[in-house]
Design a protein around this motif. Structure first.
Motif, mmCIF file in Angstrom:
data_model
loop_
_atom_site.group_PDB
_atom_site.id
_atom_site.type_symbol
_atom_site.label_atom_id
_atom_site.label_comp_id
_atom_site.label_asym_id
_atom_site.label_seq_id
_atom_site.Cartn_x
_atom_site.Cartn_y
_atom_site.Cartn_z
ATOM 1 N N THR A 1 0.833 -1.206 0.000
ATOM 2 C CA THR A 1 0.000 0.000 0.000
ATOM 3 C C THR A 1 0.863 1.249 0.000
ATOM 4 O OG1 THR A 1 -1.752 -1.172 1.183
ATOM 5 C CG2 THR A 1 -1.799 1.240 1.256
ATOM 6 N N GLN A 2 1.924 1.225 0.781
ATOM 7 C CA GLN A 2 2.823 2.378 0.846
ATOM 8 C C GLN A 2 3.465 2.658 -0.514
ATOM 9 O OE1 GLN A 2 5.695 2.237 4.022
ATOM 10 N NE2 GLN A 2 7.059 3.713 3.057
ATOM 11 N N ALA A 3 3.945 1.611 -1.171
ATOM 12 C CA ALA A 3 4.575 1.791 -2.476
ATOM 13 C C ALA A 3 3.567 2.268 -3.519
ATOM 14 C CB ALA A 3 5.223 0.489 -2.929
ATOM 15 N N THR A 4 2.362 1.737 -3.445
ATOM 16 C CA THR A 4 1.314 2.144 -4.382
ATOM 17 C C THR A 4 0.967 3.612 -4.201
ATOM 18 O OG1 THR A 4 0.389 -0.101 -4.427
ATOM 19 C CG2 THR A 4 -1.038 1.691 -5.160
ATOM 20 N N ASN A 5 0.829 4.032 -2.956
ATOM 21 C CA ASN A 5 0.514 5.439 -2.695
ATOM 22 C C ASN A 5 1.642 6.355 -3.157
ATOM 23 O OD1 ASN A 5 -1.940 4.714 -1.572
ATOM 24 N ND2 ASN A 5 -1.186 4.716 0.530
ATOM 25 N N GLN A 6 2.877 5.917 -2.912
ATOM 26 C CA GLN A 6 4.024 6.707 -3.365
ATOM 27 C C GLN A 6 4.016 6.834 -4.885
ATOM 28 O OE1 GLN A 6 5.207 8.536 -0.969
ATOM 29 N NE2 GLN A 6 7.344 7.873 -1.016
ATOM 30 N N LEU A 7 3.728 5.729 -5.573
ATOM 31 C CA LEU A 7 3.709 5.762 -7.033
ATOM 32 C C LEU A 7 2.651 6.730 -7.546
ATOM 33 C CD1 LEU A 7 4.606 4.798 -9.784
ATOM 34 C CD2 LEU A 7 3.099 2.812 -9.528
ATOM 35 N N ARG A 8 1.474 6.702 -6.939
ATOM 36 C CA ARG A 8 0.418 7.635 -7.369
ATOM 37 C C ARG A 8 0.868 9.081 -7.215
ATOM 38 N NH1 ARG A 8 -4.379 4.373 -4.227
ATOM 39 N NH2 ARG A 8 -4.752 2.771 -5.834
ATOM 40 N N TYR A 9 1.546 9.357 -6.107
ATOM 41 C CA TYR A 9 2.043 10.714 -5.882
ATOM 42 C C TYR A 9 3.115 11.068 -6.916
ATOM 43 C CZ TYR A 9 4.619 14.601 -3.874
ATOM 44 O OH TYR A 9 5.257 15.809 -3.703
ATOM 45 N N PHE A 10 4.039 10.140 -7.175
ATOM 46 C CA PHE A 10 5.096 10.407 -8.145
ATOM 47 C C PHE A 10 4.509 10.644 -9.533
ATOM 48 C CE2 PHE A 10 8.204 7.649 -5.462
ATOM 49 C CZ PHE A 10 8.313 8.678 -4.539
ATOM 50 N N GLU A 11 3.498 9.874 -9.880
ATOM 51 C CA GLU A 11 2.846 10.073 -11.175
ATOM 52 C C GLU A 11 2.186 11.443 -11.251
ATOM 53 O OE1 GLU A 11 1.755 5.448 -12.408
ATOM 54 O OE2 GLU A 11 0.345 6.606 -11.196
ATOM 55 N N SER A 12 1.616 11.908 -10.144
ATOM 56 C CA SER A 12 0.993 13.231 -10.122
ATOM 57 C C SER A 12 2.016 14.348 -10.307
ATOM 58 C CB SER A 12 0.221 13.442 -8.811
ATOM 59 O OG SER A 12 1.108 13.681 -7.718
ATOM 60 N N GLN A 13 3.272 14.045 -9.958
ATOM 61 C CA GLN A 13 4.345 15.028 -10.113
ATOM 62 C C GLN A 13 5.044 14.921 -11.469
ATOM 63 O OE1 GLN A 13 5.137 17.396 -7.490
ATOM 64 N NE2 GLN A 13 3.119 16.593 -6.960
#
Length: 534
Positions: free
Chosen positions: A442-454
């Motif tokens: 879950t942590q990695a998935t959330n991080q990826l979503r944030y990175f994609e938003s950036q």
């Protein structure tokens, strides 16, 4: 006999004004030498290996022995290596300058302080950490508080007590109070940037892009926003110049930058390769650990960023390692070797297997390793005894490599650059690690979503995982297949240009073993460092 560094530089073709000596036996080389190199570049050969035992399989020794062997065959050759890291030197592995009669010198200076590049990287990294903390403490950036700091500190000691710390204790004047961590210097993003930079301007640009944290609103905070890239460049501007030393047999060795192979991309600098390729007919470079780590990152990160394509790969194997993989029998450990041959071949490169000989190997075991390699598709499989014989023990390997580079190579990759991060990770898991699928925490998935938003979602993946298995789990030896590959966390190294994924339990700061190599080291009455050699 060891020659003065001016003679080594002259033999390779460097002008004296481009050579900045650091004593008699080492020097930095001005980047102006790159511009004056030959337009017809030499051939680049990358050295990798099978999954090693904890003691390693002699990849650096083989790379140096191969270079010495090529020199004996009359070829103009350079070996390009990473700078050693103090943590392993004083920990489990000892020196990082080869072994026996296949070494680069002066090894005590190369291993301990060299020309100061690693110290400069550490100083820049920790200066940035202090400047980030100060920006939070002084409220210099709106909504940037301690919870948003993502930039760690680094040390060059394998000190497990610093893996997780509380910083800023002592009261309001000591803040900001927060949980923090230390990484090993060779895992610093600044070290990766040094290895990937194309020159001073690119170094500055990449440093400016480093992301140090995020505001409460989710906006990234960069070095450029802090306005401190100039301060960091004062510490780093000389580090971009590659370092020149020599092998025991007088071939040039360019040793520059030192990112770890399991928790970073594990390759020496692009600038070192550019420099050497303009002057040497063959450039032998090494990628950290096995082909599932350093070599894969060499291809997907370093090669793609530099445009410098290798002509062949050397895969270091040993009977000792194959026996370690399965109940002390070479044939039972053969699938590991076959898998690594397949990884190299999947990138479209000729694969020459270097069978690194140890004193305990029997003729039958060495023959078995050769048969396994050839059956798996290796271009050639040749015994190498650089440790005992120096270049004389690697001449057959050198000729096999020369022959392999004559073939046309058609470079292919495991994933296209435009693939999503999930697609890239799945491609690596299935094509390189032998897994069936990938499980994102879950942590990695959330991080990826944030990175994609950036806007960082399309960056290459730099996988941090164990070097003791093709998989994420060091207990899974030989050739594990059909398992689920876990991604526990994801970090963004925007300046370096990759997403940094952590698989399984991986420490970004090693600890010391029960008997550190430091216990064997000293300075004798003649002022010589002793106990550093393997």
């Amino acid at each position: 006999n060891v020659q003065t560094i001016s003679k080594i530089a002259d033999a390779l073709g460097f002008k004296s004004e481009h050579v900045l000596p650091y004593g008699h036996y080492k020097a930095k080389i001005s980047l102006d030498a790159i511009e004056e190199g030959s337009a017809s570049q030499g051939k680049l050969v990358v050295v990798t290996g099978i999954t090693p035992t904890p003691a390693g399989e002699g990849k650096t020794t083989t790379a140096i022995g191969l270079t010495q062997g090529m020199g004996r065959l009359g070829h103009k050759v350079s070996v390009n290596l990473r700078e050693p890291t103090l943590g392993p030197i004083f920990g489990i592995k000892g020196g990082g300058t080869g072994g026996g009669n296949a070494r680069i010198v002066p090894e005590d200076e190369i291993n301990i302080h060299f020309t100061g590049d690693a110290h400069a990287v550490a100083s820049a990294h920790n200066l940035l950490a202090a400047l980030v903390d100060n920006a939070v403490f002084r409220n210099a950036i709106p909504d940037f508080d301690p919870s948003g700091i993502q930039w760690s500190r680094v040390t060059d000691a394998s000190d497990r007590g610093l893996r997780q710390v509380i910083a800023g204790v002592g009261g309001s004047g000591y803040g900001p109070l927060r949980e923090a961590r230390f990484d090993i210097v060779s895992a610093s993003e600044i070290m990766a940037i040094l290895a990937l930079a194309d020159g001073p301007d690119d170094l500055r640009e990449r440093i400016s892009r480093i992301v140090v944290g995020a505001t409460r609103g989710g906006e990234s905070v960069t070095v450029e926003q802090l306005g401190v890239q100039g301060a960091l460049m004062t510490l780093l501007h000389q580090t971009v110049m590659p370092n020149l030393v020599q092998t025991l047999e007088g071939q040039p060795a360019i040793v520059h930058a030192g990112p770890f192979g399991n928790i970073a991309h594990g390759c020496s600098s692009i600038l070192a390769d550019k420099l050497a390729l303009g002057y040497a007919d063959y450039v032998i470079t090494e990628a950290g650990f096995a082909s599932d780590l350093g070599f894969e990152k060499f291809m997907h990160i370093k090669t793609r960023q530099s445009g410098l394509l290798p002509k062949a790969a050397v895969l270091v194997a040993s009977a000792r390692a194959l026996k370690w993989h399965d109940v002390d029998r070479v044939n039972r450990g053969g699938p590991n070797l076959a898998h690594h041959v397949g990884i190299v071949a999947s990138f479209g490169l000729p694969c020459v297997v270097a069978i690194n000989r140890f004193g305990s190997d029997s003729p039958e075991e060495l023959a078995a390793v050769r048969d396994i390699a050839l059956e798996a598709g290796a271009t050639a499989a040749v015994e190498c005894d650089g440790y005992a014989q120096g270049g004389a023990g690697a001449e057959e390997l050198a000729q096999a490599v020369v022959d392999a580079t004559r073939a046309e190579s058609n470079i292919t990759y495991a994933y296209p650059l435009e693939a999503t991060a999930q697609e890239k990770a799945l491609a690596l898991a299935q094509k390189v690690y032998g897994a069936a699928d990938v499980a994102w925490s879950t942590q990695a998935t959330n991080q990826l979503r944030y990175f994609e938003s950036q806007g960082w979602g399309s960056l290459p993946i730099c996988m941090a995982k164990t070097h003791l298995s093709i998989s994420h789990d060091p207990s899974l030896r030989n050739r594990p297949q059909g398992y689920t590959f876990p991604i526990n966390d994801l970090r963004a190294s925007v300046g370096a240009g990759f997403l940094y994924a952590l698989a399984g339990r991986i420490e970004t700061l090693p600890g010391l073993p029960s008997r550190p190599r430091a216990l064997d080291m000293d300075v004798n009455a003649d002022g010589e460092v002793i106990g550093i050699l393997n």
